[in-house]
Design a protein around this motif. Structure first.
Motif, PDB file in Angstrom:
ATOM      1  N   LYS A 219      91.867  57.656  49.078  1.00 18.91           N
ATOM      2  CA  LYS A 219      92.875  57.341  49.571  1.00 18.91           C
ATOM      3  C   LYS A 219      92.662  56.205  50.704  1.00 18.91           C
ATOM      4  O   LYS A 219      92.524  54.689  50.489  1.00 18.91           O
ATOM      5  CB  LYS A 219      93.623  58.098  49.903  1.00 18.91           C
ATOM      6  N   ASN A 220      91.502  56.245  51.084  1.00 17.68           N
ATOM      7  CA  ASN A 220      89.943  55.239  51.881  1.00 17.68           C
ATOM      8  C   ASN A 220      89.315  54.651  50.943  1.00 17.68           C
ATOM      9  O   ASN A 220      88.718  53.556  51.955  1.00 17.68           O
ATOM     10  CB  ASN A 220      90.028  55.884  53.071  1.00 17.68           C
ATOM     11  N   LEU A 221      89.702  54.692  49.626  1.00 14.35           N
ATOM     12  CA  LEU A 221      87.936  54.405  49.125  1.00 14.35           C
ATOM     13  C   LEU A 221      86.722  54.780  49.863  1.00 14.35           C
ATOM     14  O   LEU A 221      85.858  53.843  49.822  1.00 14.35           O
ATOM     15  CB  LEU A 221      88.242  52.899  48.430  1.00 14.35           C
ATOM     16  N   THR A 222      87.059  55.884  50.846  1.00 15.76           N
ATOM     17  CA  THR A 222      85.586  56.299  50.866  1.00 15.76           C
ATOM     18  C   THR A 222      84.183  56.904  50.177  1.00 15.76           C
ATOM     19  O   THR A 222      84.914  57.883  49.150  1.00 15.76           O
ATOM     20  CB  THR A 222      85.772  57.377  51.725  1.00 15.76           C
ATOM     21  N   PRO A 223      83.156  56.706  50.336  1.00 13.41           N
ATOM     22  CA  PRO A 223      82.102  56.776  49.672  1.00 13.41           C
ATOM     23  C   PRO A 223      82.117  58.308  49.714  1.00 13.41           C
ATOM     24  O   PRO A 223      81.795  58.353  50.869  1.00 13.41           O
ATOM     25  CB  PRO A 223      81.353  56.202  49.126  1.00 13.41           C
ATOM     26  N   VAL A 224      81.520  59.258  48.209  1.00  9.19           N
ATOM     27  CA  VAL A 224      81.198  60.545  48.372  1.00  9.19           C
ATOM     28  C   VAL A 224      79.923  61.053  47.553  1.00  9.19           C
ATOM     29  O   VAL A 224      79.487  60.108  47.099  1.00  9.19           O
ATOM     30  CB  VAL A 224      82.376  61.412  47.717  1.00  9.19           C
ATOM     31  N   THR A 225      79.593  62.170  48.456  1.00  8.34           N
ATOM     32  CA  THR A 225      78.819  63.085  47.819  1.00  8.34           C
ATOM     33  C   THR A 225      79.165  64.393  47.777  1.00  8.34           C
ATOM     34  O   THR A 225      79.417  65.054  48.844  1.00  8.34           O
ATOM     35  CB  THR A 225      77.100  63.031  48.823  1.00  8.34           C
ATOM     36  N   LEU A 226      79.063  64.767  47.015  1.00  9.88           N
ATOM     37  CA  LEU A 226      79.940  65.983  46.420  1.00  9.88           C
ATOM     38  C   LEU A 226      79.052  67.053  45.932  1.00  9.88           C
ATOM     39  O   LEU A 226      77.992  66.818  44.685  1.00  9.88           O
ATOM     40  CB  LEU A 226      80.973  66.054  45.709  1.00  9.88           C
ATOM     41  N   GLU A 227      78.432  68.168  47.101  1.00 11.99           N
ATOM     42  CA  GLU A 227      77.296  68.664  46.148  1.00 11.99           C
ATOM     43  C   GLU A 227      78.045  70.058  45.805  1.00 11.99           C
ATOM     44  O   GLU A 227      78.677  71.009  46.088  1.00 11.99           O
ATOM     45  CB  GLU A 227      76.252  68.908  47.406  1.00 11.99           C
ATOM     46  N   PRO A 424      64.770  64.947  44.892  1.00 14.54           N
ATOM     47  CA  PRO A 424      66.269  64.787  45.295  1.00 14.54           C
ATOM     48  C   PRO A 424      67.484  66.166  45.076  1.00 14.54           C
ATOM     49  O   PRO A 424      67.104  66.707  43.660  1.00 14.54           O
ATOM     50  CB  PRO A 424      66.847  63.078  44.651  1.00 14.54           C
ATOM     51  N   PHE A 425      68.034  66.506  45.781  1.00 12.36           N
ATOM     52  CA  PHE A 425      68.698  67.607  45.299  1.00 12.36           C
ATOM     53  C   PHE A 425      70.590  66.849  45.355  1.00 12.36           C
ATOM     54  O   PHE A 425      71.334  66.369  46.159  1.00 12.36           O
ATOM     55  CB  PHE A 425      68.975  68.472  46.508  1.00 12.36           C
ATOM     56  N   GLY A 426      71.056  67.254  44.266  1.00  8.25           N
ATOM     57  CA  GLY A 426      72.401  66.944  43.895  1.00  8.25           C
ATOM     58  C   GLY A 426      72.366  67.501  42.333  1.00  8.25           C
ATOM     59  O   GLY A 426      72.199  68.231  41.634  1.00  8.25           O
ATOM     60  N   GLY A 427      74.280  67.273  42.195  1.00 14.72           N
ATOM     61  CA  GLY A 427      74.659  67.909  40.975  1.00 14.72           C
ATOM     62  C   GLY A 427      74.982  66.893  39.663  1.00 14.72           C
ATOM     63  O   GLY A 427      74.655  65.185  39.851  1.00 14.72           O
ATOM     64  N   VAL A 428      75.254  67.215  38.360  1.00 17.24           N
ATOM     65  CA  VAL A 428      75.900  65.830  37.179  1.00 17.24           C
ATOM     66  C   VAL A 428      77.318  66.269  36.710  1.00 17.24           C
ATOM     67  O   VAL A 428      77.259  67.740  37.120  1.00 17.24           O
ATOM     68  CB  VAL A 428      74.402  65.698  36.470  1.00 17.24           C
ATOM     69  N   GLY A 429      78.223  65.398  37.011  1.00 14.87           N
ATOM     70  CA  GLY A 429      79.223  65.967  35.823  1.00 14.87           C
ATOM     71  C   GLY A 429      80.236  66.483  37.121  1.00 14.87           C
ATOM     72  O   GLY A 429      79.914  66.498  38.523  1.00 14.87           O
ATOM     73  N   LYS A 430      80.894  68.032  36.282  1.00  7.67           N
ATOM     74  CA  LYS A 430      81.298  68.971  37.575  1.00  7.67           C
ATOM     75  C   LYS A 430      81.132  69.803  38.592  1.00  7.67           C
ATOM     76  O   LYS A 430      81.487  69.643  39.310  1.00  7.67           O
ATOM     77  CB  LYS A 430      81.854  69.223  36.538  1.00  7.67           C
ATOM     78  N   SER A 431      79.619  69.085  38.189  1.00  2.65           N
ATOM     79  CA  SER A 431      78.500  69.859  39.186  1.00  2.65           C
ATOM     80  C   SER A 431      78.449  69.586  40.689  1.00  2.65           C
ATOM     81  O   SER A 431      77.743  69.606  41.843  1.00  2.65           O
ATOM     82  CB  SER A 431      77.293  70.484  39.079  1.00  2.65           C
ATOM     83  N   GLY A 432      78.667  68.047  40.460  1.00  3.97           N
ATOM     84  CA  GLY A 432      78.324  67.325  41.277  1.00  3.97           C
ATOM     85  C   GLY A 432      78.470  65.709  41.457  1.00  3.97           C
ATOM     86  O   GLY A 432      77.860  64.955  40.418  1.00  3.97           O
ATOM     87  N   ILE A 433      78.272  65.319  42.177  1.00  3.71           N
ATOM     88  CA  ILE A 433      78.173  63.672  42.269  1.00  3.71           C
ATOM     89  C   ILE A 433      76.879  63.108  43.177  1.00  3.71           C
ATOM     90  O   ILE A 433      77.419  63.353  45.249  1.00  3.71           O
ATOM     91  CB  ILE A 433      79.472  62.584  42.831  1.00  3.71           C
ATOM     92  N   GLY A 434      76.055  62.031  43.295  1.00  5.96           N
ATOM     93  CA  GLY A 434      74.962  62.330  44.539  1.00  5.96           C
ATOM     94  C   GLY A 434      73.945  62.931  44.486  1.00  5.96           C
ATOM     95  O   GLY A 434      74.391  64.187  44.054  1.00  5.96           O
ATOM     96  N   ALA A 435      73.013  62.776  45.162  1.00 11.69           N
ATOM     97  CA  ALA A 435      72.201  63.586  45.910  1.00 11.69           C
ATOM     98  C   ALA A 435      71.692  63.417  47.391  1.00 11.69           C
ATOM     99  O   ALA A 435      71.684  62.281  47.997  1.00 11.69           O
ATOM    100  CB  ALA A 435      70.672  63.181  45.433  1.00 11.69           C
ATOM    101  N   TYR A 436      70.933  64.504  47.601  1.00  6.99           N
ATOM    102  CA  TYR A 436      70.467  63.842  49.163  1.00  6.99           C
ATOM    103  C   TYR A 436      68.889  64.796  49.584  1.00  6.99           C
ATOM    104  O   TYR A 436      68.618  64.870  47.680  1.00  6.99           O
ATOM    105  CB  TYR A 436      70.843  64.164  50.456  1.00  6.99           C
TER     106      TYR A 436
END
Length: 482
Positions: A219-227, A424-436
Motif C-alpha cells: 500500500k505504501n510501495l514499501t520494499p520488503v525482504t521476506l524470510e 547471503p541468507f534468503g529464500g526464493v519463490g514462496k520461501s522468501g524474497i531478498g537476502a541479508y
C-alpha cells in the motif's frame, strides 16, 4: 500476527500503535537531519549491539527459556548469542570497505566522464522478528541496517513476551530511540507496523503471514525482504555415509525441537536403504538426547497451540496408514510440551505432514527409486528455503545443485550455510524474497545509488537538437564503438 482490518474497527489506538507512530516520526526526522552517519557513528552503533547482547546474555537466555517452557541453554547461546555477535563483528570488520563508492567502468564514447555506485542509507528500517529465534532474528538484521547507516524499529513476536521485554529494556538502555528502538504489542500493533511507510521492511515468519505482510507493505510501495519457510528436503544419495548423514539430520531436525525455518522438513532416501536410514536416525537421536523428559538440552514446543498442531499432524498420518517411529520418552508430552523425534515412514502425499511446513520434531522419511525421482519430487513442489545433500559422488551432487532451486544449500550437513556471514541468507519463490547477512545485508538496507560524473571537457551537446548531418556522423562513430 497481522489481521486485515482489526485495528481499523477500533478507533482507539493501543499503546503499541501510539508508540510506533511516535518513534517512526522521530526516526524519520532524525534521518532527514543526519542522512549519512559517519563510519565512526556506525561502528559505535555496532559496538552497542555487541555490548547489549553480551551484557544481557543471562537475561536473554532465561527469558527465552521462560517463553518456551524450556529452551536449551546451549542452543540459545549458540544460535542467538554467538551467531548474533559473530555477525556484528563481521560487519565491523568489513564496514569501511562496504561504505566505499564502487568504481564502475565508463564506456569509451562517454569518456572522460566517470561512473560510481555510492551506497546511501535508506532511512528507517522496520524489522518484524519471529518467536523461534527471537533475539538473533531481531538483532542480526538490525546490525545490517545500522551498518548501512539507517535507523531501526524492531517489532518482536507477541509469543515471546519475556524476551520482548528483555530486548526492549536492553535496547532502550544502549540506544537513543531516534537510532534504534523496540515496539511491543499484539495483533493491532503488528498490523500497524506492516502498514507503516518504512524505507524497507524485513519480515521473518511463515509464508501465509508473509503474503499478508507484503500486501500491507505494498500500500505504501514499501520494499520488503521476506524470510519465510517451506519444506526443506534432505537428500541421502546412494553414495552417502548413512551413519554420518543420520547424525547430522537428527541434529538439524531436533535443534530447537525442529522449530527452525531451515530445519530438514523431510528426507528422501533410496528405497532399499530406507530402513537403514530410519534406524540410523533413531540411534543418532537417542545419542543426542537420551531422555528428552529429564534433560534441559531438549527444547519444548513454544505453545499449547503449536504442540496440539504437531500432534494432529502425526495423528493424521497414522489415520492415513503411515507407520510412525517415535524416538524418546512420551512422559514429557505434558506439561513440558517436549515432543519426541517422530519419523513418519512414507506418508501419503495428501497427509497434512506432507502438505504443511512442519516446524517441529516430526520427520517424514520418503522412499525414492532413483535420483530423477528425487529431483521430480522436489521440483514438483514450492521452492524450499534450504536443501541438504549427503553423499560422496561429486557428479551426483552437482546434478542436484544444478537441477533444483532453493534459498541455500549445505552439503553433507545441515543448517551451517545460514551461519556463514560471507553467504547471503534468503529464500526464493514462496520461501522468501531478498537476502541479508554480510555484504548482502549491507546492500539490502542501502540504496546503491548510480552516479555519473560528467567531465567539463565533454561535448555531449553534439547530440542535442536541432539534429544535423553532424549528428548523423557522430552517431555513426558511436555505433561503431559500441
Amino acid at each position: 500476527m497481522p489481521a486485515d482490518t482489526a485495528h481499523m474497527e477500533n478507533p482507539t489506538k493501543s499503546d503499541g500503535e501510539r508508540s510506533l507512530e511516535r518513534l517512526f516520526a522521530l526516526q524519520k526526522k532524525a534521518h532527514r537531519d543526519a542522512p549519512y552517519p559517519s563510519y565512526e557513528e556506525r561502528i559505535s552503533n555496532l559496538d552497542r549491539l555487541i555490548r547489549l547482547t553480551e551484557a544481557n546474555e543471562e537475561k536473554f537466555v532465561n527469558a527465552i527459556s521462560e517463553d518456551f517452557g524450556n529452551r536449551a541453554r546451549h542452543e540459545t547461546i549458540i544460535a542467538e548469542i554467538v551467531v548474533t555477535v559473530s555477525g556484528v563483528k563481521h560487519a565491523k570488520k568489513h564496514l569501511k570497505k562496504w561504505m566505499r563508492p564502487r568504481k564502475v567502468s565508463t564506456p569509451l564514447h562517454m569518456l572522460p566522464a566517470k561512473s560510481r555506485i555510492e551506497p546511501q542509507p535508506l532511512g528507517v528500517i522496520g524489522i518484524i522478528s519471529p518467536w523461534n529465534y527471537p533475539l538473533q532474528l531481531a538483532l542480526a538484521p538490525a546490525a545490517a541496517a545500522l551498518a548501512a547507516g539507517n535507523r531501526v524499529l524492531i517489532k518482536p513476536s507477541e509469543l515471546t513476551p519475556h524476551l520482548s521485554e528483555a530486548l526492549f529494556n536492553a535496547v532502550t538502555a544502549e540506544f537513543d530511540e531516534s537510532v534504534c528502538a523496540v515496539v511491543t504489542g499484539g495483533v493491532e500493533t503488528g498490523q500497524a507496523f506492516t502498514e507503516t511507510p518504512f524505507d524497507h521492511l524485513l519480515f521473518t515468519g511463515s509464508t501465509p503471514v508473509g503474503v499478508r505482510v507484503a500486501q500491507a507493505a505494498a500500500k505504501n510501495l514499501t520494499p520488503v525482504t521476506l524470510e519465510l519457510g517451506g519444506k526443506s528436503p534432505a537428500i541421502v544419495d546412494k553414495s552417502a555415509d548413512i551413519a554420518a548423514a543420520a547424525k547430522s539430520i537428527a541434529h538439524g531436525k531436533m535443534m530447537n525441537a525442529g522449530q527452525t525455518c531451515v530445519a530438514p522438513d523431510y528426507v528422501l532416501t533410496p528405497g532399499d536403504r530406507r530402513d537403514e536410514v530410519v534406524s540410523a536416525i533413531a540411534e543418532a537421536a537417542r545419542n543426542l538426547f537420551p531422555e528428552i523428559d529429564t534433560t534441559q538440552d531438549y527444547t519444548s514446543i513454544v505453545s499449547d497451540r503449536h504442540f496440539s498442531r504437531l500432534q494432529s499432524l502425526v495423528e493424521d498420518a497414522k489415520d492415513k496408514g503411515a507407520d510412525v517411529v517415535e524416538v524418546g520418552s512420551s512422559n514429557a508430552l505434558n506439561p513440558q510440551r517436549k515432543l519426541p523425534l517422530t519419523m513418519v515412514i512414507d506418508p501419503p502425499m495428501d497427509s497434512a505432514v506432507m502438505q504443511e511446513e512442519i516446524f517441529g520434531p516430526i520427520l517424514p522419511i520418503i522412499s525414492i527409486s532413483n535420483e530423477t525421482e528425487a529431483l521430480d519430487f522436489i521440483n514438483d513442489r514450492d521452492r524450499p528455503l534450504a536443501l541438504y545433500w549427503y553423499g560422496d559422488d561429486d557428479t551426483a551432487r552437482d546434478r542436484v545443485l544444478q537441477k533444483t532451486v532453493s534459498g541455500g544449500v549445505t552439503v553433507n550437513d545441515t543448517l551451517w550455510h545460514v551461519a556463514q556471514e560471507n553467504l547471503p541468507f534468503g529464500g526464493v519463490g514462496k520461501s522468501g524474497i531478498g537476502a541479508y547477512h554480510g555484504t548482502a545485508g549491507f546492500e539490502t538496507f542501502s540504496h546503491m545509488k548510480p552516479i555519473f560524473y560528467q567531465s567539463r571537457f565533454a561535448n555531449s551537446s553534439v547530440m542535442y537538437p536541432p539534429y544535423t548531418e553532424k549528428t548523423d556522423k557522430v552517431l555513426s562513430i558511436v555505433r561503431k564503438i559500441l
